[in-house]
Design an enzyme around this catalytic site. Sequence first.
Site, PDB file in Angstrom:
ATOM      1  N   ARG A  54      -2.610  53.994  14.503  1.00 30.44           N
ATOM      2  CA  ARG A  54      -1.241  54.387  14.206  1.00 30.44           C
ATOM      3  C   ARG A  54      -1.236  55.888  13.968  1.00 30.44           C
ATOM      4  O   ARG A  54      -2.275  56.528  13.999  1.00 30.44           O
ATOM      5  CB  ARG A  54      -0.644  53.607  13.015  1.00 30.44           C
ATOM      6  CG  ARG A  54      -1.634  53.117  12.025  1.00 30.44           C
ATOM      7  CD  ARG A  54      -1.799  53.788  10.698  1.00 30.44           C
ATOM      8  NE  ARG A  54      -0.967  54.875  10.374  1.00 30.44           N
ATOM      9  CZ  ARG A  54      -1.416  56.083  10.129  1.00 30.44           C
ATOM     10  NH1 ARG A  54      -2.728  56.365  10.218  1.00 30.44           N
ATOM     11  NH2 ARG A  54      -0.616  57.067   9.804  1.00 30.44           N
ATOM     12  N   ALA A  56       1.391  59.439  14.836  1.00 28.24           N
ATOM     13  CA  ALA A  56       1.989  59.954  16.068  1.00 28.24           C
ATOM     14  C   ALA A  56       0.949  60.459  17.080  1.00 28.24           C
ATOM     15  O   ALA A  56       0.951  60.066  18.249  1.00 28.24           O
ATOM     16  CB  ALA A  56       2.967  61.070  15.703  1.00 28.24           C
ATOM     17  N   ARG A  97       6.083  51.114  20.277  1.00 26.16           N
ATOM     18  CA  ARG A  97       6.635  51.695  19.039  1.00 26.16           C
ATOM     19  C   ARG A  97       7.643  52.777  19.436  1.00 26.16           C
ATOM     20  O   ARG A  97       7.298  53.709  20.161  1.00 26.16           O
ATOM     21  CB  ARG A  97       5.507  52.278  18.161  1.00 26.16           C
ATOM     22  CG  ARG A  97       4.531  51.196  17.702  1.00 26.16           C
ATOM     23  CD  ARG A  97       3.734  51.613  16.501  1.00 26.16           C
ATOM     24  NE  ARG A  97       4.553  51.771  15.326  1.00 26.16           N
ATOM     25  CZ  ARG A  97       4.138  52.399  14.221  1.00 26.16           C
ATOM     26  NH1 ARG A  97       2.937  52.917  14.164  1.00 26.16           N
ATOM     27  NH2 ARG A  97       4.940  52.508  13.176  1.00 26.16           N
ATOM     28  N   ASP A 251       6.927  62.009  12.961  1.00 28.86           N
ATOM     29  CA  ASP A 251       6.719  61.206  14.173  1.00 28.86           C
ATOM     30  C   ASP A 251       7.598  61.668  15.316  1.00 28.86           C
ATOM     31  O   ASP A 251       7.351  61.335  16.478  1.00 28.86           O
ATOM     32  CB  ASP A 251       6.952  59.729  13.857  1.00 28.86           C
ATOM     33  CG  ASP A 251       5.982  59.295  12.772  1.00 28.86           C
ATOM     34  OD1 ASP A 251       6.305  59.469  11.590  1.00 28.86           O
ATOM     35  OD2 ASP A 251       4.879  58.843  13.122  1.00 28.86           O
TER      36      ASP A 251
HETATM   37  O1  MRU Z   1       3.898  53.843  11.019  1.00 29.50           O
HETATM   38  P1  MRU Z   1       2.787  54.834  11.116  1.00 29.50           P
HETATM   39  O2  MRU Z   1       1.671  54.646  10.177  1.00 29.50           O
HETATM   40  O3  MRU Z   1       2.353  55.026  12.557  1.00 29.50           O
HETATM   41  O4  MRU Z   1       3.533  56.126  10.676  1.00 29.50           O
HETATM   42  C1  MRU Z   1       3.340  57.293  11.249  1.00 29.50           C
HETATM   43  C2  MRU Z   1       2.749  58.171  10.290  1.00 29.50           C
HETATM   44  O5  MRU Z   1       1.544  58.270  10.262  1.00 29.50           O
HETATM   45  C3  MRU Z   1       3.558  58.879   9.349  1.00 29.50           C
HETATM   46  O6  MRU Z   1       4.907  58.813   9.475  1.00 29.50           O
HETATM   47  C4  MRU Z   1       3.001  60.249   9.208  1.00 29.50           C
HETATM   48  O7  MRU Z   1       3.392  60.761   8.020  1.00 29.50           O
HETATM   49  C5  MRU Z   1       3.439  61.165  10.301  1.00 29.50           C
HETATM   50  S1  MRU Z   1       2.170  62.085  10.853  1.00 29.50           S
HETATM   51  C6  MRU Z   1       1.706  61.154  12.237  1.00 29.50           C
END
Ligand code: MRU
Length: 375
Positions: A54, A56, A97, A251
Amino acid sequence: MNVNGKHYRTIWLKEDDPNTVQVIDQRFLPHDFVVEDLTTVDEVARAIKDMHIRGAGLIGAAAGYGMYISALHAPKNSEKIFLETLTSDGAKLKATRPTAINLEWAVQRQIDAITAARGINAKMQTAYSNAQAIADEDSDFCRRIGEHGLEIIREISRIKDGEAVNVLTHCNPGWLAFVDYGTAISPVYLAHDRAIKVHVWVDETRPRNQGARLTAWELGQHGVPHTVIPDNAGGHLMQNGMVDLVITGTDRTTYTGDAANKIGTYLKALAANDNGVPFYIALPSSTFDWQVRDGIKEIPIEQRDEEEVKYIAGLNDGEIKKVLLTPENSPAANYAFDVTPARLITGLITERGVCKASEEGVLALFPERRVPGNP
Ligand code: MRU
């Protein structure tokens, strides 16, 4: 970054079998360190959707490798069918996603490059080298984000006469969410490595607890002082002068500076604004959405299974167990992200430097994007 002293990225090609992608399966952290093999597009799609991986940048890199796996398995007797297979596998990956834009960005980057290569052999080679390039670039950009963010931490440390700089972060914007280094945590690692005293308040980040499970684990592996806090504690800490700055990841961020990030980020930005605490968002350019102007109205917000809210998992007697938290029949809502409007963001830390969270600020750093809607 290091795990028990050994350097890892979050995704790589297996050493003796370059047709297999390997990832750290984050579902088992912090209690178990498990490496998963991915050999089909369906396996990559499931790993993204069910959050074995997981964050971004990492799901962008996984999509890049997913397209490479697609090329490995696509029929080779017709270029037309080869490309049709890649397009349909790309759509499958993109559907996993919706909020993190790196996913569709990486799929499109692969499709464009593979389409441009002439002949099946060149297309296969392109799929491979482009997947590696996407991953290498993510790592490189995150390292540079660290260098730019370091200057912000260094300045606060100077003002505090070397006392520890308290950074609050939300979710997991560390190396586990990218290929290496991370975004919001990258400056923290650099500060720590350069003997600038730093301490991180880690929001637990319900419902999947990426902060409590992943950010705390990462920081611990690197020896960075940190404290896990319930999601609701940040406002209190800020009111009492215990937070010097907030840095989170994102994200998807519009070219106007609105930033979608893990649910709860907006509330931190409001509290920071009310208390005069600087609030930064760190991101590589692959996380900008160059088409969308109004993040609140236009960024798609993923809604996940209510089970993630109703149940919680943890270590009990050496075994990971899942327990029900709520009355069995109470419905739950699981919005995975929220959008922090640009007006609440002090600055965006990118691989090219720090800019204002505004169209002018972003486009001054990325002048080649000056015609929005024309990526
Ligand atoms: O749902 P996730 O764990 O994929 O969420 C994304 C994230 O890791 C966060 O929102 C993060 O703070 C952003 S940095 C990729």
